[in-house]
Design a protein around this motif. Structure first.
Motif, PDB file in Angstrom:
ATOM      1  N   ARG A 219      25.926 -25.988 -29.774  1.00  0.00           N
ATOM      2  CA  ARG A 219      24.972 -24.807 -30.012  1.00  0.00           C
ATOM      3  C   ARG A 219      23.451 -25.892 -29.659  1.00  0.00           C
ATOM      4  NH1 ARG A 219      28.038 -23.366 -34.236  1.00  0.00           N
ATOM      5  NH2 ARG A 219      25.610 -24.446 -36.014  1.00  0.00           N
ATOM      6  N   ILE A 220      23.030 -26.680 -30.076  1.00  0.00           N
ATOM      7  CA  ILE A 220      21.904 -27.103 -29.543  1.00  0.00           C
ATOM      8  C   ILE A 220      21.396 -27.382 -28.017  1.00  0.00           C
ATOM      9  CG2 ILE A 220      19.789 -28.915 -29.950  1.00  0.00           C
ATOM     10  CD1 ILE A 220      20.548 -29.000 -33.171  1.00  0.00           C
ATOM     11  N   LEU A 221      22.912 -28.230 -27.758  1.00  0.00           N
ATOM     12  CA  LEU A 221      22.697 -28.802 -26.614  1.00  0.00           C
ATOM     13  C   LEU A 221      22.335 -27.155 -25.343  1.00  0.00           C
ATOM     14  CD1 LEU A 221      25.121 -31.556 -26.041  1.00  0.00           C
ATOM     15  CD2 LEU A 221      22.876 -31.683 -25.111  1.00  0.00           C
ATOM     16  N   LEU A 222      23.897 -26.732 -26.013  1.00  0.00           N
ATOM     17  CA  LEU A 222      23.285 -25.030 -24.513  1.00  0.00           C
ATOM     18  C   LEU A 222      22.605 -24.496 -24.792  1.00  0.00           C
ATOM     19  CD1 LEU A 222      27.374 -23.858 -25.853  1.00  0.00           C
ATOM     20  CD2 LEU A 222      26.672 -25.083 -23.241  1.00  0.00           C
ATOM     21  N   ARG A 223      21.854 -24.107 -25.492  1.00  0.00           N
ATOM     22  CA  ARG A 223      20.584 -23.612 -26.306  1.00  0.00           C
ATOM     23  C   ARG A 223      19.557 -24.430 -25.193  1.00  0.00           C
ATOM     24  NH1 ARG A 223      20.585 -22.786 -31.324  1.00  0.00           N
ATOM     25  NH2 ARG A 223      19.653 -24.478 -32.013  1.00  0.00           N
ATOM     26  N   ASP A 224      19.103 -25.817 -26.851  1.00  0.00           N
ATOM     27  CA  ASP A 224      17.449 -26.117 -25.816  1.00  0.00           C
ATOM     28  C   ASP A 224      17.529 -27.362 -24.675  1.00  0.00           C
ATOM     29  OD1 ASP A 224      16.823 -24.252 -28.197  1.00  0.00           O
ATOM     30  OD2 ASP A 224      17.625 -25.267 -29.310  1.00  0.00           O
ATOM     31  N   GLY A 225      19.263 -27.926 -25.074  1.00  0.00           N
ATOM     32  CA  GLY A 225      19.150 -29.518 -23.960  1.00  0.00           C
ATOM     33  C   GLY A 225      18.571 -30.835 -24.766  1.00  0.00           C
ATOM     34  N   PRO A 226      19.960 -31.852 -23.707  1.00  0.00           N
ATOM     35  CA  PRO A 226      19.519 -32.929 -24.754  1.00  0.00           C
ATOM     36  C   PRO A 226      18.481 -33.292 -25.459  1.00  0.00           C
ATOM     37  CG  PRO A 226      19.506 -32.979 -22.153  1.00  0.00           C
ATOM     38  CD  PRO A 226      19.730 -31.732 -22.737  1.00  0.00           C
ATOM     39  N   ASN A 227      17.236 -32.728 -25.051  1.00  0.00           N
ATOM     40  CA  ASN A 227      15.943 -33.728 -25.394  1.00  0.00           C
ATOM     41  C   ASN A 227      15.769 -32.835 -27.344  1.00  0.00           C
ATOM     42  OD1 ASN A 227      14.906 -34.343 -23.554  1.00  0.00           O
ATOM     43  ND2 ASN A 227      14.516 -33.101 -21.884  1.00  0.00           N
TER      44      ASN A 227
ATOM     45  N   ALA B  77      17.689 -31.562 -36.336  1.00  0.00           N
ATOM     46  CA  ALA B  77      18.505 -31.082 -35.447  1.00  0.00           C
ATOM     47  C   ALA B  77      19.335 -29.910 -35.703  1.00  0.00           C
ATOM     48  CB  ALA B  77      18.159 -30.251 -34.215  1.00  0.00           C
ATOM     49  N   VAL B  78      20.635 -30.848 -35.876  1.00  0.00           N
ATOM     50  CA  VAL B  78      21.764 -30.547 -35.996  1.00  0.00           C
ATOM     51  C   VAL B  78      22.247 -30.844 -37.156  1.00  0.00           C
ATOM     52  CG1 VAL B  78      24.431 -31.835 -35.489  1.00  0.00           C
ATOM     53  CG2 VAL B  78      22.328 -32.791 -33.924  1.00  0.00           C
ATOM     54  N   THR B  79      21.392 -31.079 -38.793  1.00  0.00           N
ATOM     55  CA  THR B  79      21.828 -30.767 -39.641  1.00  0.00           C
ATOM     56  C   THR B  79      21.063 -29.683 -40.197  1.00  0.00           C
ATOM     57  OG1 THR B  79      20.115 -32.332 -40.608  1.00  0.00           O
ATOM     58  CG2 THR B  79      22.853 -33.065 -40.483  1.00  0.00           C
ATOM     59  N   THR B  80      19.738 -29.340 -39.945  1.00  0.00           N
ATOM     60  CA  THR B  80      19.457 -27.955 -39.768  1.00  0.00           C
ATOM     61  C   THR B  80      20.487 -26.801 -39.192  1.00  0.00           C
ATOM     62  OG1 THR B  80      17.023 -29.070 -40.109  1.00  0.00           O
ATOM     63  CG2 THR B  80      17.165 -26.041 -39.164  1.00  0.00           C
ATOM     64  N   GLU B  81      20.621 -27.544 -37.662  1.00  0.00           N
ATOM     65  CA  GLU B  81      21.247 -25.761 -37.465  1.00  0.00           C
ATOM     66  C   GLU B  81      23.140 -25.784 -38.318  1.00  0.00           C
ATOM     67  OE1 GLU B  81      22.549 -23.162 -33.820  1.00  0.00           O
ATOM     68  OE2 GLU B  81      21.485 -24.632 -34.450  1.00  0.00           O
ATOM     69  N   ALA B  82      23.130 -26.808 -38.687  1.00  0.00           N
ATOM     70  CA  ALA B  82      25.116 -27.203 -39.167  1.00  0.00           C
ATOM     71  C   ALA B  82      24.833 -26.362 -40.830  1.00  0.00           C
ATOM     72  CB  ALA B  82      25.153 -28.455 -39.732  1.00  0.00           C
TER      73      ALA B  82
ATOM     74  N   ASP C  17      22.163 -27.596 -14.532  1.00  0.00           N
ATOM     75  CA  ASP C  17      20.371 -27.116 -14.588  1.00  0.00           C
ATOM     76  C   ASP C  17      20.025 -25.537 -14.204  1.00  0.00           C
ATOM     77  OD1 ASP C  17      18.273 -28.128 -14.543  1.00  0.00           O
ATOM     78  OD2 ASP C  17      17.275 -27.824 -12.520  1.00  0.00           O
ATOM     79  N   ARG C  18      21.696 -25.205 -15.350  1.00  0.00           N
ATOM     80  CA  ARG C  18      20.949 -22.835 -14.925  1.00  0.00           C
ATOM     81  C   ARG C  18      20.551 -22.882 -16.317  1.00  0.00           C
ATOM     82  NH1 ARG C  18      23.605 -19.806 -11.288  1.00  0.00           N
ATOM     83  NH2 ARG C  18      24.623 -20.519  -9.799  1.00  0.00           N
ATOM     84  N   ARG C  19      19.842 -21.740 -16.955  1.00  0.00           N
ATOM     85  CA  ARG C  19      19.757 -21.272 -17.526  1.00  0.00           C
ATOM     86  C   ARG C  19      19.944 -19.276 -17.177  1.00  0.00           C
ATOM     87  NH1 ARG C  19      18.921 -24.793 -21.505  1.00  0.00           N
ATOM     88  NH2 ARG C  19      17.001 -26.138 -21.188  1.00  0.00           N
ATOM     89  N   GLY C  20      20.477 -18.789 -18.844  1.00  0.00           N
ATOM     90  CA  GLY C  20      21.073 -18.108 -18.316  1.00  0.00           C
ATOM     91  C   GLY C  20      22.265 -17.747 -17.997  1.00  0.00           C
ATOM     92  N   THR C  21      22.473 -17.054 -16.600  1.00  0.00           N
ATOM     93  CA  THR C  21      23.533 -16.769 -16.005  1.00  0.00           C
ATOM     94  C   THR C  21      24.505 -17.706 -14.890  1.00  0.00           C
ATOM     95  OG1 THR C  21      22.204 -15.162 -14.332  1.00  0.00           O
ATOM     96  CG2 THR C  21      24.867 -14.269 -15.163  1.00  0.00           C
ATOM     97  N   PRO C  22      25.513 -18.134 -15.310  1.00  0.00           N
ATOM     98  CA  PRO C  22      26.506 -18.861 -14.579  1.00  0.00           C
ATOM     99  C   PRO C  22      26.977 -18.449 -14.002  1.00  0.00           C
ATOM    100  CG  PRO C  22      27.641 -17.268 -16.091  1.00  0.00           C
ATOM    101  CD  PRO C  22      26.428 -17.189 -16.653  1.00  0.00           C
ATOM    102  N   PRO C  23      27.080 -18.916 -12.752  1.00  0.00           N
ATOM    103  CA  PRO C  23      27.847 -18.450 -10.903  1.00  0.00           C
ATOM    104  C   PRO C  23      28.838 -17.803 -11.127  1.00  0.00           C
ATOM    105  CG  PRO C  23      28.311 -21.027 -11.171  1.00  0.00           C
ATOM    106  CD  PRO C  23      27.393 -20.187 -12.575  1.00  0.00           C
ATOM    107  N   GLU C  24      28.500 -16.573 -10.193  1.00  0.00           N
ATOM    108  CA  GLU C  24      29.281 -15.280 -10.500  1.00  0.00           C
ATOM    109  C   GLU C  24      31.012 -16.069 -10.074  1.00  0.00           C
ATOM    110  OE1 GLU C  24      28.357 -12.364  -7.576  1.00  0.00           O
ATOM    111  OE2 GLU C  24      27.026 -12.024  -8.852  1.00  0.00           O
ATOM    112  N   ALA C  25      32.026 -15.379 -10.073  1.00  0.00           N
ATOM    113  CA  ALA C  25      33.131 -15.696  -9.502  1.00  0.00           C
ATOM    114  C   ALA C  25      33.324 -16.032  -8.268  1.00  0.00           C
ATOM    115  CB  ALA C  25      34.564 -15.134 -10.108  1.00  0.00           C
ATOM    116  N   GLU C  26      33.096 -15.412  -7.727  1.00  0.00           N
ATOM    117  CA  GLU C  26      32.795 -15.756  -6.382  1.00  0.00           C
ATOM    118  C   GLU C  26      33.242 -16.883  -5.756  1.00  0.00           C
ATOM    119  OE1 GLU C  26      33.842 -15.320  -1.960  1.00  0.00           O
ATOM    120  OE2 GLU C  26      34.479 -13.888  -4.031  1.00  0.00           O
ATOM    121  N   ALA C  27      31.289 -17.114  -5.706  1.00  0.00           N
ATOM    122  CA  ALA C  27      30.623 -18.164  -5.681  1.00  0.00           C
ATOM    123  C   ALA C  27      31.278 -19.719  -5.510  1.00  0.00           C
ATOM    124  CB  ALA C  27      29.465 -18.756  -6.055  1.00  0.00           C
TER     125      ALA C  27
END
Length: 199
Positions: free
Chosen positions: A20-28, A34-39, A171-181
């Motif tokens: 969840r942290i990786l997806l939300r905030d990135g590896p930094n 952060a992991v134990t707080t999130e858990a 390197d996307r924030r927000g919407t993933p590419p559309e299926a057509e892409a």
């Protein structure tokens, strides 16, 4: 955080928190605190299950890599059904729509983690290597069924699809590419070897 509180399947809870942290905030942002707080647990829980934080991260990566094996089996089962381009579009979207892109960034970001993973997996980039093997296996199954040209070099097509897919989702924030892409990328890479009517 309270101590002495029993956690069912602590490893998986910690892995899920890290994801969840990786997806939300990135590896930094990925630290043991952060992991134990999130858990919702104390830092001691993490250190009871793992020698140190890099050991935790290595196990996280290997756990997520193992999940690609399940996806690979499911993709091979689709060989001969649907369309090749549709199946590959779905597989790439599922793979890179998950934590895979963030895991690759994490491996790139942390030298100690990379060194630890090299002891277990001396070649390739974890996640991307397994993903390429998954795609190659599927393409080989389709080649056996005649839906991919007999001369198709699946061992070159697979990493090409993985690289193109990774770049599309990275390197996307927000919407993933559309299926057509995603479909357009797949069609461009394998269009010359597909032996079925277009979808």
């Amino acid at each position: 955080m309270p101590t002495g509180v029993a956690m069912r399947d602590a490893r998986e809870q910690l892995f899920d928190a890290a994801e969840r942290i990786l997806l939300r905030d990135g590896p930094n942002a990925l630290t043991s605190r952060a992991v134990t707080t999130e858990a919702g647990c104390s830092k001691g829980v993490l250190h009871r299950h793992f020698a140190d934080f890099d050991a935790f991260l290595a196990e996280l990566v290997l756990d997520r890599v193992a999940r690609i094996g399940d996806q690979a089996a499911a993709l091979r089962e689709h060989a001969g059904s649907g369309t090749v381009t549709g199946n590959l579009t779905g597989a790439l979207t599922e793979l890179f729509g998950s934590v895979a892109v963030a895991i690759v960034a994490l491996i790139t970001f942390r030298d100690d983690l990379r060194a630890r993973l090299r002891q277990v997996r001396p070649t390739g980039v974890p996640v991307l290597t397994e993903a390429a093997a998954m795609i190659a296996s599927y393409l080989a199954a389709e080649r056996e069924r005649g839906r991919i040209a007999a001369e198709a070099d699946v061992d070159t097509l697979a990493p090409t699809l993985i690289g193109a897919g990774h770049l599309l989702f990275a390197d996307r924030r927000g919407t993933p590419p559309e299926a057509e892409a995603v479909h357009r990328v797949v069609t461009t890479v394998i269009g010359g070897v597909v032996r079925e009517p277009p979808a």
